[in-house]
Design a protein around this motif. Sequence first.
Motif, mmCIF file in Angstrom:
data_model
loop_
_atom_site.group_PDB
_atom_site.id
_atom_site.type_symbol
_atom_site.label_atom_id
_atom_site.label_comp_id
_atom_site.label_asym_id
_atom_site.label_seq_id
_atom_site.Cartn_x
_atom_site.Cartn_y
_atom_site.Cartn_z
ATOM 1 N N GLY A 111 0.790 -1.225 0.000
ATOM 2 C CA GLY A 111 0.000 0.000 0.000
ATOM 3 C C GLY A 111 0.824 1.276 0.000
ATOM 4 O O GLY A 111 0.271 2.367 0.062
ATOM 5 N N ASN A 163 -10.114 -9.794 -1.103
ATOM 6 C CA ASN A 163 -10.294 -9.005 0.126
ATOM 7 C C ASN A 163 -9.849 -9.766 1.364
ATOM 8 O O ASN A 163 -9.314 -9.162 2.298
ATOM 9 C CB ASN A 163 -11.740 -8.539 0.241
ATOM 10 C CG ASN A 163 -12.018 -7.378 -0.684
ATOM 11 O OD1 ASN A 163 -11.140 -6.562 -0.945
ATOM 12 N ND2 ASN A 163 -13.229 -7.306 -1.189
ATOM 13 N N SER A 188 -2.677 -4.313 1.237
ATOM 14 C CA SER A 188 -3.094 -4.063 2.629
ATOM 15 C C SER A 188 -4.515 -3.512 2.743
ATOM 16 O O SER A 188 -4.877 -2.940 3.767
ATOM 17 C CB SER A 188 -2.116 -3.125 3.337
ATOM 18 O OG SER A 188 -0.828 -3.716 3.377
ATOM 19 N N TYR A 189 -5.328 -3.675 1.699
ATOM 20 C CA TYR A 189 -6.723 -3.224 1.734
ATOM 21 C C TYR A 189 -7.651 -4.413 1.527
ATOM 22 O O TYR A 189 -7.313 -5.362 0.822
ATOM 23 C CB TYR A 189 -6.982 -2.173 0.646
ATOM 24 C CG TYR A 189 -6.186 -0.911 0.851
ATOM 25 C CD1 TYR A 189 -6.562 0.021 1.812
ATOM 26 C CD2 TYR A 189 -5.046 -0.666 0.091
ATOM 27 C CE1 TYR A 189 -5.818 1.177 2.013
ATOM 28 C CE2 TYR A 189 -4.306 0.491 0.283
ATOM 29 C CZ TYR A 189 -4.695 1.401 1.241
ATOM 30 O OH TYR A 189 -3.957 2.544 1.436
ATOM 31 N N ASN A 190 -8.802 -4.335 2.133
ATOM 32 C CA ASN A 190 -9.787 -5.417 1.981
ATOM 33 C C ASN A 190 -11.154 -4.886 1.548
ATOM 34 O O ASN A 190 -12.184 -5.471 1.890
ATOM 35 C CB ASN A 190 -9.902 -6.235 3.265
ATOM 36 C CG ASN A 190 -10.303 -5.381 4.448
ATOM 37 O OD1 ASN A 190 -10.587 -4.202 4.317
ATOM 38 N ND2 ASN A 190 -10.314 -5.987 5.616
ATOM 39 N N ASP A 191 -11.150 -3.794 0.776
ATOM 40 C CA ASP A 191 -12.405 -3.232 0.282
ATOM 41 C C ASP A 191 -12.428 -3.121 -1.243
ATOM 42 O O ASP A 191 -13.032 -2.230 -1.813
ATOM 43 C CB ASP A 191 -12.689 -1.875 0.926
ATOM 44 C CG ASP A 191 -11.586 -0.852 0.707
ATOM 45 O OD1 ASP A 191 -10.486 -1.222 0.232
ATOM 46 O OD2 ASP A 191 -11.821 0.337 1.012
ATOM 47 N N TRP A 192 -11.767 -4.067 -1.918
ATOM 48 C CA TRP A 192 -11.769 -4.107 -3.375
ATOM 49 C C TRP A 192 -13.150 -4.508 -3.875
ATOM 50 O O TRP A 192 -13.859 -5.256 -3.208
ATOM 51 C CB TRP A 192 -10.711 -5.080 -3.888
ATOM 52 C CG TRP A 192 -9.324 -4.630 -3.544
ATOM 53 C CD1 TRP A 192 -8.566 -5.079 -2.502
ATOM 54 C CD2 TRP A 192 -8.555 -3.641 -4.207
ATOM 55 N NE1 TRP A 192 -7.347 -4.421 -2.488
ATOM 56 C CE2 TRP A 192 -7.324 -3.531 -3.529
ATOM 57 C CE3 TRP A 192 -8.772 -2.833 -5.323
ATOM 58 C CZ2 TRP A 192 -6.327 -2.654 -3.926
ATOM 59 C CZ3 TRP A 192 -7.778 -1.956 -5.727
ATOM 60 C CH2 TRP A 192 -6.564 -1.876 -5.024
ATOM 61 N N ARG A 221 -10.983 0.424 -5.757
ATOM 62 C CA ARG A 221 -11.410 0.873 -4.439
ATOM 63 C C ARG A 221 -11.229 2.387 -4.408
ATOM 64 O O ARG A 221 -10.474 2.947 -5.212
ATOM 65 C CB ARG A 221 -10.639 0.195 -3.306
ATOM 66 C CG ARG A 221 -9.160 0.456 -3.334
ATOM 67 C CD ARG A 221 -8.404 -0.158 -2.167
ATOM 68 N NE ARG A 221 -8.828 0.381 -0.915
ATOM 69 C CZ ARG A 221 -8.412 1.538 -0.401
ATOM 70 N NH1 ARG A 221 -7.526 2.291 -1.049
ATOM 71 N NH2 ARG A 221 -8.854 1.957 0.752
#
Length: 148
Positions: A8, A60, A66-70, A145
């Motif tokens: 990220g 996700n 390092s993101y889980n809102d794709w 995202r």
Amino acid sequence: MAKIGTNGEKLAANATQWAAVIDEETQLMWAINPNTNVSFPNRRDKETYDKTLDWINIVNNKGWCSYNDWRLPTREELQTLLLPEIHTHRYIREDIFTDITTHDYWVWSSSSVSYDSSCVHIVGFSNNGFGHINRYTAHYMRLVRKAG
């Protein structure tokens, strides 16, 4: 577009590998596979709409960059990537979206067709077009995202 690393982090403009890019105009972060031989986070193969949604859960859960809102982009968000002229082979910046391996590149959106729930809007980067198709056919995916 700002290049983003696998954790990220913002990378230098001259970085040779990146995992995502941020379109500073739209503030959207677009996932990009590290190379054309990798099928993560964007599937290299065409998938049905429902299989694509299942795949997004996997991405996700792993936390790409390092993101889980794709998610799948809306038709309007995908259209922001369309160029008015061919870049090299497609109407998308192929110097940024280096993971595209096919000329016939139609991408699922998250936008359902209002008058037919079995259809979803798609955007074509091979012909600078858009349309809609039955969700049981197979097309490519491009994850996005909101940045920030």
